[in-house]
Enzyme design. Structure first.
Site, PDB file in Angstrom:
ATOM      1  N   VAL A 398       0.813  -1.227   0.000  1.00  0.00           N
ATOM      2  CA  VAL A 398       0.000   0.000   0.000  1.00  0.00           C
ATOM      3  C   VAL A 398       0.846   1.278   0.000  1.00  0.00           C
ATOM      4  CG1 VAL A 398      -1.992  -1.145   1.038  1.00  0.00           C
ATOM      5  CG2 VAL A 398      -0.354  -0.031   2.532  1.00  0.00           C
ATOM      6  N   CYS A 399       1.979   1.262  -0.665  1.00  0.00           N
ATOM      7  CA  CYS A 399       2.849   2.454  -0.798  1.00  0.00           C
ATOM      8  C   CYS A 399       3.230   3.045   0.552  1.00  0.00           C
ATOM      9  CB  CYS A 399       2.177   3.513  -1.669  1.00  0.00           C
ATOM     10  SG  CYS A 399       2.003   3.020  -3.384  1.00  0.00           S
ATOM     11  N   ASN A 400       3.469   2.185   1.525  1.00  0.00           N
ATOM     12  CA  ASN A 400       3.865   2.675   2.846  1.00  0.00           C
ATOM     13  C   ASN A 400       4.926   1.742   3.416  1.00  0.00           C
ATOM     14  OD1 ASN A 400       3.862   3.427   5.715  1.00  0.00           O
ATOM     15  ND2 ASN A 400       2.020   4.579   5.195  1.00  0.00           N
TER      16      ASN A 400
END
Length: 827
Positions: A398-400
């Site tokens: 999730v791009c984290n």
């Protein structure tokens, strides 16, 4: 506990939920039949918004705002009205803030970075661990960067005492897009107030994209507000695809050094004979909105704000609605239990059942699923089933990256090692080394309903909660060790660099068992610079003095030399555990073939002079370090050569019943061909080598009887040393391993591949690197069969069948594990 745990619902909440359910039918036809739990990734837009936008576009003509025509002036007027309404939406005073329209939140971040990059001396960067990837990327433009967490915040200023420039940017998310955790909005003011003037100017950047989607963002106090705030209107309204950078006017001066200018942002440009231009100065947005504005998107935004308020009321109502649903979802997932009492879900978001924690979390529940045996459920497999059932959720990183690493306890070297092993975002191999590589994220929004939440919990309950073991997934029944047997693992040793010293696994440490052998065993070797041949202790005894140590916190293999280090040579070298391609020679660059135990291989050769010169200097041999990681093909792959020996097939003199033994699996292969599918790395013959301390005791007794000195188990360079507290038990009988057909160590099964043939390398003292006659001379007299000398036994791991448990995904053994032996039956 099964079923859905209901939360207390007030009359107002029930009424609001009923209104949202009616809205779903009228305004969001695309959601019919769908369970909507992906607000942070897919935000639906209402039908009335599209209708209103279409009507506006067909009723009016909108021109380029950089003109005086009536259509252009209409665009300008509507855009400025929308700009004002955006500020009002966030309770920001137009006298204190300006709004710059951008494509998305990331584009707003890049505008700030572009400006700071241009200031004299550049800028330093501080960013929170839970930042989105778009904020992490800022560090590549900074002179220096520091990633901090909550625990570091108080000491942050002490750690950055040696700031490299006069400008520092501090960034953090108002709400994590991974698990919904919220960080204090007051930080912006506190950091600015606490920042020493001696270190220049501190600017704060708040990523409010996730927070503003479902909560009111209040910028009414300009003194306490962030200098820069980025938002995404797509996440709030679904349409249009547009973002904004909200700038506190006190921070506008940072854009003075910005070099680039585009159409519409300058009053005059000279480009012949002289390079000169005059930027617009009345408003900041006039200088930053390069080129033609996305006119129609901005007009759609104006409509979106009006319609959203008409449908849902205030953002405070949306926040209350999503908070209620999040608590309902959180409780429902937390209360799911397998029949054996274990949790179905491992949840990473703040505990909504805990009032203190609940205040720290937004409408996101991030979690993973385990079966009743503790094995992680593949995200890819979960998503396939979720798609079939029309659930809209998101899985993966999730791009984290910082949030994922913290939640899943992934060290940087592990993440790089996963990448080296082939993991990429979106790939199916999402369980690596017994750990998941991402999460399942359910994010609730204004149009999410109780039915969505209840249906999702019921879905997880139906497919992933297990009441009793399924007959098709029956966990193998393992016999308990007989009380009389005390065979156990006395020690575990791995040899990271072939023919060099070993690393003894600490007591209590679970060590991974891989198909090619124990983790990190014989994954590296030293190659002669001239011949390409792998170095061996038989020719270079000093290799025994190269001592490895795993530093997993730093993700390094540290190698020290226990002998006399040549002048000017450091005493220790570090090699990254991750398999970074940048550290190796390009494929095909090495002209000479490399050989290990007669096999031609294509190892990855390190290019670092510092690493290679260290080994060459201490050994006095021109050599290079090379790596042969798991998972290769062709010349990047080797197979076991171990097989059952004649003395094991014919001689039954040691075939004694072993306490706690169990029926043997199929016999080991009788030839190399039969074992050709058992992969190995740089070990001589097999994945794992074991010795029996009872056999060593018998050998030492023979050596001492002839006036010699006992030898250490280390000379046999075994991976697993099996011992017994009692020398009278049959399990501890000397050379009983000749008849072992299988071993069970702890919860892992192993297949015996045959006795280990020995050479005079066993006569090298592994502590001093000195050579002697023993134990090879005595072995030649007591353990010679068909003219060959044997001691110890080869084996390989047998993957578990049946139900998948955590020990199946991540098989391990440790010192002290009970050992059970299976024996060959008499012919």
């Amino acid at each position: 506990m099964t079923g859905i745990a209901k939360t207390r619902e007030s009359a107002a909440e029930r009424c609001y939920n009923e209104d949202v359910e009616r809205l779903r039918d009228d305004e969001y036809p695309m959601l019919e039949g769908s369970v909507y739990l992906d607000h942070a990734g897919t935000t639906p837009y209402p039908k009335s918004l599209v209708d209103a936008f279409a009507k506006d576009m067909t009723a009016n003509l909108f021109g380029n705002p950089h003109s005086a025509s009536s259509s252009s002036q209409l665009s300008t007027s509507r855009i400025e009205d929308t700009r004002l309404r955006v500020l009002q939406w966030f309770k920001a005073d137009p006298a204190e803030f300006d709004v710059v329209f951008v494509a998305n939140a990331t584009a707003g971040i890049k505008l700030v970075v572009e400006a700071l990059r241009a200031v004299p001396g550049g800028f330093d960067y501080l960013y929170h661990q839970t930042c989105h990837t778009s904020l992490i990327g800022v560090r590549e433009e900074a002179r220096s960067s520091t990633c901090f967490d909550d625990s570091d915040a108080k000491a942050l200023f002490d750690r950055t005492a040696t700031a490299a420039s006069d400008h520092t940017l501090l960034a953090y998310p108002a709400q994590s897009n991974m698990d919904g955790r919220r960080l204090p909005l007051r930080w912006s003011h506190q950091f600015r107030q606490s920042w020493p003037t001696s270190r220049g100017k501190l600017y704060t950047l708040l990523d409010a994209a996730a927070l503003a989607a479902t909560s009111a963002l209040d910028l009414s106090d300009s003194v306490r507000a962030p200098d820069f705030t980025v938002v995404s209107f797509y996440k709030i309204f679904g349409f249009p695809d547009l973002g904004a950078l909200i700038v506190r006017r006190q921070a506008e001066s940072v854009f003075d050094a910005r070099r680039y200018f585009g159409g519409g942002t300058v009053d005059m440009v000279v480009c012949r004979k002289e390079n000169w231009h005059a930027s617009k100065r009345q408003f900041l947005h006039e200088r930053l909105e390069d080129g033609t504005l996305p006119v129609h998107s901005i007009l759609a935004l104006d409509l979106a704000m009006k319609i959203h308020r008409g449908l849902f009321g205030s953002m405070e109502k949306v926040a209350a609605h999503t908070a209620y649903l999040t608590e309902r979802l959180d409780r429902g997932l937390r209360h799911l239990r397998h029949g054996n009492g274990t949790n179905v879900c491992t949840i990473y978001s703040p505990d909504r059942c805990d009032q203190k924690d609940a205040l720290k979390g937004g409408p996101i529940v991030a979690f993973n699923i385990r079966n009743q045996y503790g094995a992680w459920i593949s995200l890819a497999e979960f998503e396939k089933l979720a798609v079939l059932r029309s659930f809209h959720v998101r899985t993966g990183g999730v791009c984290n990256p910082g949030g994922i690493a913290s939640a899943l306890d992934l060290e940087p070297w592990e993440m790089k090692q996963n990448f080296s092993s082939g993991f990429r975002c979106g790939t199916d191999n999402d369980i690596m080394a017994g750990k998941p590589t991402g999460v399942i994220r359910a994010s609730l929004g204004a149009v999410s309903t109780m039915a969505d939440v209840d249906n999702f919990v019921a879905f997880v309950d139906e497919f992933y909660r297990e009441d009793v073991p399924s007959p098709l997934l029956q966990q193998p029944v393992h016999q308990s060790p007989a009380p009389a047997s005390d065979l156990h693992v006395d020690s575990i040793i791995v040899y990271p660099i072939k023919s060099c010293g070993g690393y003894t696994i600490p007591m209590g440490k679970e060590w991974e068992v891989r198909p090619e052998g124990l983790a990190w065993d014989r994954e590296w070797c030293l190659l002669h610079r001239g011949s390409g041949q792998a170095l061996s202790q038989k020719r270079h005894p000093k290799m025994a003095l190269l001592r490895p140590l795993f530093d997993f916190e730093r993700g390094e293999l540290r190698v020290s030399y226990a002998g006399m280090t040549p002048p000017g040579v450091e005493s220790e070298i570090s090699v990254p555990l991750s398999n970074n391609p940048a550290m190796f020679e390009a494929l095909g660059q090495r002209s000479l073939p490399s050989r290990v135990c007669g096999d031609e291989i294509s190892p990855h050769t390190y290019v670092s002079d510092r690493i290679n010169d260290f080994f060459s200097a201490v050994l006095g041999v021109p050599c290079v370090l090379a790596r042969f990681p798991p998972g290769g093909q062709g010349k990047n792959m080797r197979h076991s050569k171990a097989h059952l020996q004649s003395h094991q097939k014919l001689s039954k003199s040691y075939n004694l019943p072993l306490p706690g033994s169990f029926p043997a699996p199929p016999s080991p292969p009788d030839s190399d061909t039969e074992s050709a599918q058992q992969r190995i790395l740089l070990a001589n013959e097999s994945p794992i080598l074991a010795i029996n301390l009872a056999s060593l005791a018998a050998l030492n007794k023979e050596i001492v009887a002839k006036g010699g000195q006992e030898v250490s188990p280390a000379v046999f360079r075994a991976n697993v040393v099996v011992g017994s507290k009692s020398s009278t038990l049959d399990g501890a009988a000397p050379y009983a391993e000749d008849n072992w057909s299988s071993l069970r160590i702890g919860q892992q099964n192993f297949k015996m591949l045959g006795s280990c043939r020995r050479c005079h390398m066993v006569s090298i003292n592994q502590t001093t690197a000195e050579k002697s006659e023993e134990p090879f001379v005595t072995l030649s007299k007591t353990r010679r069969f068909d003219g060959k000398v044997f001691f110890g036994t080869h084996m390989c791991h047998i993957p578990a069948t049946g139900a998948v448990g955590w020990k199946t995904q991540f098989p391990t053994i440790k010192i002290g594990d009970m050992v059970q032996a299976g024996v060959y039956e008499e012919d």
